[in-house]
Design an enzyme around this catalytic site. Structure first.
Site, PDB file in Angstrom:
ATOM      1  N   PRO A 264       0.862  -1.182  -0.161  1.00 22.74           N
ATOM      2  CA  PRO A 264      -0.081   0.007   0.093  1.00 22.74           C
ATOM      3  C   PRO A 264       0.620   1.143   0.018  1.00 22.74           C
ATOM      4  O   PRO A 264       1.854   1.418   0.830  1.00 22.74           O
ATOM      5  CB  PRO A 264      -0.731  -0.260   1.469  1.00 22.74           C
ATOM      6  CG  PRO A 264       0.131  -0.957   2.278  1.00 22.74           C
ATOM      7  CD  PRO A 264       0.871  -1.758   1.195  1.00 22.74           C
TER       8      PRO A 264
ATOM      9  N   GLY B  33      13.086  -1.706   1.398  1.00 25.60           N
ATOM     10  CA  GLY B  33      14.379  -1.783   0.435  1.00 25.60           C
ATOM     11  C   GLY B  33      14.760  -2.808  -0.561  1.00 25.60           C
ATOM     12  O   GLY B  33      15.530  -2.859  -1.169  1.00 25.60           O
TER      13      GLY B  33
ATOM     14  N   HIS C 173       8.577   0.513   7.516  1.00 25.16           N
ATOM     15  CA  HIS C 173       7.878   1.836   6.913  1.00 25.16           C
ATOM     16  C   HIS C 173       8.635   2.329   5.749  1.00 25.16           C
ATOM     17  O   HIS C 173       8.422   3.485   5.456  1.00 25.16           O
ATOM     18  CB  HIS C 173       7.153   2.886   7.730  1.00 25.16           C
ATOM     19  CG  HIS C 173       5.840   3.127   7.057  1.00 25.16           C
ATOM     20  ND1 HIS C 173       4.455   2.872   7.832  1.00 25.16           N
ATOM     21  CD2 HIS C 173       5.399   3.982   6.398  1.00 25.16           C
ATOM     22  CE1 HIS C 173       3.654   3.620   6.965  1.00 25.16           C
ATOM     23  NE2 HIS C 173       4.052   4.061   6.407  1.00 25.16           N
TER      24      HIS C 173
END
Length: 379
Positions: free
Chosen positions: A77, A308, A275
Site C-alpha cells: 500500500p 529496501g 515503513h
C-alpha cells in the site's frame, strides 16, 4: 550506487514528477539512515552459488492466504499512488493482477475502493490505519467487504507521523506549499497534463466517500495528523478481528516479541517493515530484523517483508532470510511514475527473470527450497 531496474525507473520518475511528489515517495524520516540501510543491508547479503543441479524444472508459484501467487510478491500500500500516474491505483492494480500477484490499496489512495476493485481480474487487498475516527475505520471495512477484498493489511507503526524533512523542503508541506506545488506542476508539463489535468479528481477517494465531500491534497497532512492515535494498543484491534472474517495481516513489525503478540492476537500474518525508513530513523533494516522474527514465529503465521527491495535478487534474499512473501513499495511507484501500468508490468517481469536466474544458480527449484542454505554464511 546499486544498479537495478528500479534505479533506472527512479531516475525517470525524478525527471517526470514535480519535486514535491518525487521527494514524498523517495524520502525517509529525519537523516534517512534507515532508508539507506534498508537497501544497503539487503544488497550486502551474499547468495550461495551452486552449479550442475539440473534446474530444468522451476516454479515461482506460492500459496498465501488461500490464493495462488505467480511469484512471492505483492504490491504494498502506497498513499497517493493516483498522483504518480493517471488513476494510478487502477493502473498498478491491473498490472499486478495480470502478473498473478496481489495489489494492496492504501487507506489514503486517490482512487477509492469502489473504483479499483471492479477494474481488476482478481480480488485485491486493503490497508487500514488505526485512527481516532473509528467511524471511518468501520465504514472502510464495510466497503472493503462489499467490494470483495480478501485480505486486510493493518498498519500499526504510525501512531504518530515520523518527521520527514524532505516534505517541508519540497513543497509537500510547510509555508506556501500550495503555491509551490502549482509552480512545480507548470515546469513538468507531461505530468501536469496526464495526471494534473486528466487524472482528476485529486482527492483521497476513501476518505471523501466517508466524509461526503472531497478531501484534497491540501487536507491530506492535516486530516492524517489529526487522526493518528498514539494511545492504540492490541485491545483496540480486537473489534476489527471480530468484524473481519478474512485474513488479517499486521504491518510494521520489527521485534520478535511484537511478532509473538500478533500470534496471540490472532493475526494470520505480519509484515516485517520499518515503513520504508519513513517513521523511526535509526531502527534496524527489515533485512536485519527478519531472521530473528522468523526464528521466533515461522510456521505460526505467514511472514511478509518490505523495505529496501529493489530487484528479484532482493526477493530471493528476503525469502532466504525467512519471509514467505515480499511487498514492493517504492520500486513499483518509480515504475508507475515513469511509464504507468506498462512500467509496473515491465518491472514485475524483470523481477521474475531475476528471481529465475537467482534460483537456478542457487539450486532452488521452488520457493519452498529457498532457505538459509541459499545464502553464504557470515564469516
Amino acid at each position: 550506487m546499486i544498479i537495478s531496474a528500479s534505479t533506472d525507473y527512479r531516475a525517470a520518475a525524478q525527471r517526470r514528477l514535480p519535486p514535491f511528489l518525487f521527494h514524498y515517495i523517495d524520502g525517509g524520516a529525519y537523516a534517512e539512515y534507515t532508508l539507506k540501510r534498508n537497501v544497503d543491508d539487503l544488497a550486502s547479503i551474499a547468495l550461495r552459488q551452486r552449479v550442475l543441479r539440473n534446474m530444468s524444472e522451476l516454479s515461482l508459484e506460492t500459496q498465501l492466504f488461500g490464493e495462488t501467487l505467480a511469484m512471492p510478491v505483492a504490491l504494498a500500500p502506497v498513499g497517493l499512488t493516483g498522483m504518480y500516474a493517471r488513476r494510478g491505483e487502477v493502473q498498478a492494480a491491473k498490472a499486478a493482477a495480470d502478473k498473478g500477484i496481489p495489489f494492496t490499496l492504501s487507506t489514503v489512495s486517490v482512487c477509492p475502493i469502489e473504483e479499483v476493485a471492479p477494474a481488476i481480474s482478481r480480488p485485491m487487498w486493503f490497508q487500514l490505519y488505526v485512527l481516532k475516527d473509528r467511524g471511518f475505520m468501520k465504514n472502510a471495512l464495510e466497503r472493503a467487504k462489499a467490494a470483495g477484498v480478501t485480505t486486510l493489511v493493518f498498519t500499526v507503526d504510525m501512531p504518530t507521523p515520523g518527521a520527514r524533512y524532505r516534505d517541508a523542503h519540497s513543497g509537500m508541506s510547510g509555508a506556501n506549499a500550495a503555491m509551490r506545488r502549482m509552480l512545480q506542476a507548470f515546469t513538468h508539463p507531461a505530468w501536469a497534463l496526464d495526471v494534473g489535468l486528466l487524472g482528476k479528481p485529486h482527492d483521497l477517494g476513501n476518505i471523501s466517500a466517508y466524509r461526503g465531500h472531497p478531501t484534497g491534497l491540501a487536507d491530506y497532512i492535516g486530516w492524517l495528523g489529526a487522526n493518528f492515535d498514539p494511545s492504540i494498543s492490541w485491545k483496540d484491534l480486537e473489534w476489527i478481528r471480530e468484524f473481519w472474517d478474512g485474513p488479517m495481516v499486521i504491518k510494521g513489525i520489527l521485534d520478535p516479541d511484537d511478532a509473538r503478540d500478533a500470534i496471540r492476537f490472532g493475526a494470520d500474518g505480519i509484515v516485517v517493515s520499518n515503513h520504508g525508513g519513513r517513521q523511526l530513523d535509526g531502527v534496524l533494516s527489515s533485512a536485519r530484523a527478519l531472521p530473528a522474527i522468523a526464528d521466533a514465529v515461522k510456521g505460526d503465521l505467514k511472514i511478509l517483508a518490505d523495505s529496501g527491495i529493489r530487484s528479484g535478487l532482493d526477493v530471493v534474499r528476503m525469502i532466504a532470510l525467512g519471509a514467505d512473501t515480499v511487498m514492493l513499495g517504492r520500486a513499483f511507484i518509480y515504475a508507475l511514475a515513469a511509464a504507468g501500468g506498462a512500467g509496473v508490468s515491465n518491472l514485475l517481469s524483470l523481477i521474475e527473470k531475476e528471481m529465475r536466474v537467482a534460483m537456478v544458480l542457487t539450486g532452488a527449484k521452488s520457493i519452498a527450497e529457498i532457505s538459509a542454505e541459499s545464502l553464504v554464511r557470515e564469516l
